[in-house]
Design a protein around this motif. Sequence first.
Motif: not given
Lengths: 252, 250
Positions: A28-36
């Motif tokens: 998730p460090l590379l692709f954090p979700s849109l929500e975050r």
Amino acid sequence: MKALRPYILVLVLLAAWEIAAHSSLWSPLLFPSLERIGREFWLFVSRPEGWWQTWTSLYRAFGGFVLAAVAGVLLGMLMGRSAFVASLLDPLFSGTYAVPKLALFPIFIFVFGLGSLSKIVLIFLECLYPMTIITYHGARAVQPVLLWSAQNMGASRARTLLRVVFPATLPYVFAALRVALPVALIVAIITEMISSVDGLGYLVTYSLSSLKTDRMLALVVVISLLGLALDHALVALRNRLVYWEKLDTYCA
Amino acid sequence: MGVASRLARWGLLAAVLVLWQLAALHGLPDYALSPLEIAKHFFAALGTRELYQDAAASLLRALPGFAVGTALGVLLGLAAGIARSFDEMVSPLVFLTYPVPKIVMLPVFMLWFGIGDLSKVLIIALACFYPAFINAYYGARATRRILVWSARNMGASEAEIFRRVVLPGALPQIFAGMRVALALSFIVMFAAEMINARSGLGHLIREAENSLRFDLMYVSLLTIAILGYAGDRLLRFLRTYFLPWEEGHA
């Protein structure tokens, strides 16, 4: 379906991003979700701290941009209406056009210090080129008939410049402003990324080095929105002032 | 060109250099070397290997990025310029993201593609894509309808119309876009190297700055200036070669 076409690519990209974020293929460090990213974005705009940093960047970008706009329009108009000035300045501008002025930044730091001034001077220099060159082309393209009639009616040189050449060059001036404004923002961000303790560019590198990727991407969104908003404001201003030539999209 | 304007052409540059040199005789601060000193250091550096290695490292980032970015930009721009449905799909996104400073994507690219050369080449390609796309797009759109009609009338196929009418008509604009992209590729290359790199001219100038080696700073500055100027000249030369019918206006 046809009306949806402009949004298809954006939606596809956003969906691909969200899928990548939830696929757990990447950290998730590379692709954090849109929500975050959205949450970080909200954190940024809801606090005065964020607005201060935005103001710092904008102040630098505008400082250099406005100075370059005034100087560039003056120089460009003089070059366009005087063969002597043109032969004096044209080699200087076209010879150094392709040289990245950014390379001067380390020297500017020594001359103008680490604060805002060295950045403003660099932004001024980078914006001066498109402003001068495009205004120059515009001032050269003024219809001779207009100049002749002004002279015929007894207008002085200064008056001709102010009342004929300047309005006739205005569409070009706005084209130049539209090229220079993103440049000002870019250089402000770059210089802040290279050496600064404040501003949006600094925040980007700071959140990257503290591995807050979601915050960094939220900042990328903020900077993108800023660039878009400034461009739209400029087009709106242009359509009010240069009402005789309509424009709603990019003009080259 | 007359003697007077030829003099004026080089006069200002010469005057600045002479004044600078005279000021140096009076004593300048450490960070401002005189033109003669800079020339001396530059020729000394030309004899070393390091300068060539750094210049090569920089060019190996800027040129592939420029090539990939402009190739994609010109192709997609031409496609959007001639095909309505493709235009409606792609152009809004391109024009929407055009005023966004692309360099802010560098940290993101560094995360995805590592801190090596790939992320730098890609960010340069991204930056070069926009001017290439927009100029090719407007170049193709500005094709005069009457030319297309007459070609069609004379029995040209769609492919032939593209190759013989649209493309030559768009070439001046495409070259204008490439010129902007080339200058941009040098700026972004330099910025990326100043922000994070272990080689290249941008790295050299940062290192020189940190160790107060002003001579190296000016050597790096002069090298990048010469490379940028040479690249621009080369592009202009190619333009007059491919577009002999256009008068060469910068």
